[in-house]
Enzyme design. Structure first.
Site, mmCIF file in Angstrom:
data_model
loop_
_atom_site.group_PDB
_atom_site.id
_atom_site.type_symbol
_atom_site.label_atom_id
_atom_site.label_comp_id
_atom_site.label_asym_id
_atom_site.label_seq_id
_atom_site.Cartn_x
_atom_site.Cartn_y
_atom_site.Cartn_z
ATOM 1 N N PRO A 151 -47.749 -43.257 84.847
ATOM 2 C CA PRO A 151 -47.175 -43.744 83.592
ATOM 3 C C PRO A 151 -46.809 -42.595 82.640
ATOM 4 C CG PRO A 151 -49.334 -44.720 84.029
ATOM 5 C CD PRO A 151 -49.140 -43.591 84.979
ATOM 6 N N GLU A 152 -45.533 -42.491 82.316
ATOM 7 C CA GLU A 152 -45.041 -41.557 81.308
ATOM 8 C C GLU A 152 -44.565 -42.411 80.130
ATOM 9 O OE1 GLU A 152 -42.375 -38.655 83.133
ATOM 10 O OE2 GLU A 152 -43.350 -38.937 85.064
#
Length: 274
Positions: A2-3
């Site tokens: 997750p960015e």
DNA sequence: CCGTCCTCCTGGCCGC
DNA sequence: TGCGGCCAGGAGGACG
């Protein structure tokens, strides 16, 4: 992984489901994920409080509770936060369960258990160094062309390392950095200060573009990532280089290569990126 | 101050 | 088919 776009997608998918809900209880099955304070104190601080707002800063999720209490969550590599209806059973990777009443729960699951959770009053958020010292996010007013230009000229390191540094720019990770460099046509190995004015402008534009497109596509689902309702993203279908080793470059047809830059696996087109 | 390397962690994949 | 070994990478800390 997750960015910013994935965490923002999770936030948007959960905001209507959790805002206004009371935390009736917290079950902590893996206490070491609670980084501050102790797992026991975490429970005491948040139990009984209502979630007033679900925010995000960079890759951090921030649950703002009543009485200025906050829960901060960083998903790291494989963390997942999702809303479940009554009857849904936690699996062996579900480590923390927030009971929201009337059968609804918020599950925190994490296969590699690298994620981190914190609870503290808003006035103490300085304790989380990564949150307090975070640089401006792409697409924000603070992330101006002048700011970006100033970063590059002042640094001796590689451009890829600069883009990954959360103190300088908040929210980029390995996937979106490789994509931005590909769109801008810049070799990840270049030293930041060697980029000329035109390359700097292209990269600035590309960084904003990949984050905007990532959010619009609901994030990139490579392995573990799902939004707060279990839905996959679609940005993996639009990637230029990440995970495409050996496949033809969409611009020139040359095979995409992989090398290590700044200690990270890095995908790039040896023909288009210079 | 700054950059680089190491560590945490486990499922999945590769090769023998 | 089984299994050892390696890889994925965000972020913080050690180190030079």
């Amino acid at each position: 992984m997750p960015e910013l776009p994935e965490v923002e997608t999770i936030r948007r998918s959960l905001v209507d489901k959790v805002e206004g809900r009371q935390i009736h209880g917290v079950e902590i099955l893996l206490p070491r994920l609670i980084k501050w304070p102790s797992a026991h104190e975490f429970q005491a601080l948040v139990t009984g409080k209502t979630i007033q707002q679900l925010d995000r800063k960079g890759k951090y999720l921030i649950l703002r509770l009543e009485d200025n209490m906050t829960i901060v969550i960083h998903l790291r590599m494989t963390g997942r936060l999702y809303f479940v209806n009554s009857g849904e059973k936690p699996d062996r990777f579900t480590h923390i369960i927030f009971d929201l009443g009337t059968g609804n729960k918020l599950f925190y699951a994490d296969t590699r258990t690298l994620g981190t959770l914190y609870a503290m009053p808003e006035s103490e958020l300085w304790r989380i160094a990564g949150l307090a010292s975070m640089g401006p996010e792409p697409l924000s007013a603070e992330f101006s062309p002048a700011y970006f230009c100033g970063l590059l000229s002042a640094r001796k390191g590689r451009i890829k390392a600069l883009l990954l540094n959360q103190k300088l720019i908040g929210g980029l990770g390995n996937i979106y950095v490789d994509e931005a460099l590909a769109i801008a046509g810049i070799d990840p190995d270049r030293l930041a200060y060697t980029l000329n004015e035109e390359e700097t402008a292209r990269l600035y534009q590309a960084v904003n573009q990949v984050i905007d497109e990532g959010i619009n596509h609901g994030g990139t689902t490579f392995r573990d990532y799902r939004d707060g309702t279990g839905k996959s993203g679609s940005h993996q279908n639009y990637l230029s280089v990440y995970g495409r080793k050996g496949q033809p470059c969409k611009r020139c047809g040359a095979p995409i290569e992989r090398k290590e830059v700044a200690g990270r696996g890095t995908h790039y087109c040896p023909n288009c990126q210079r």
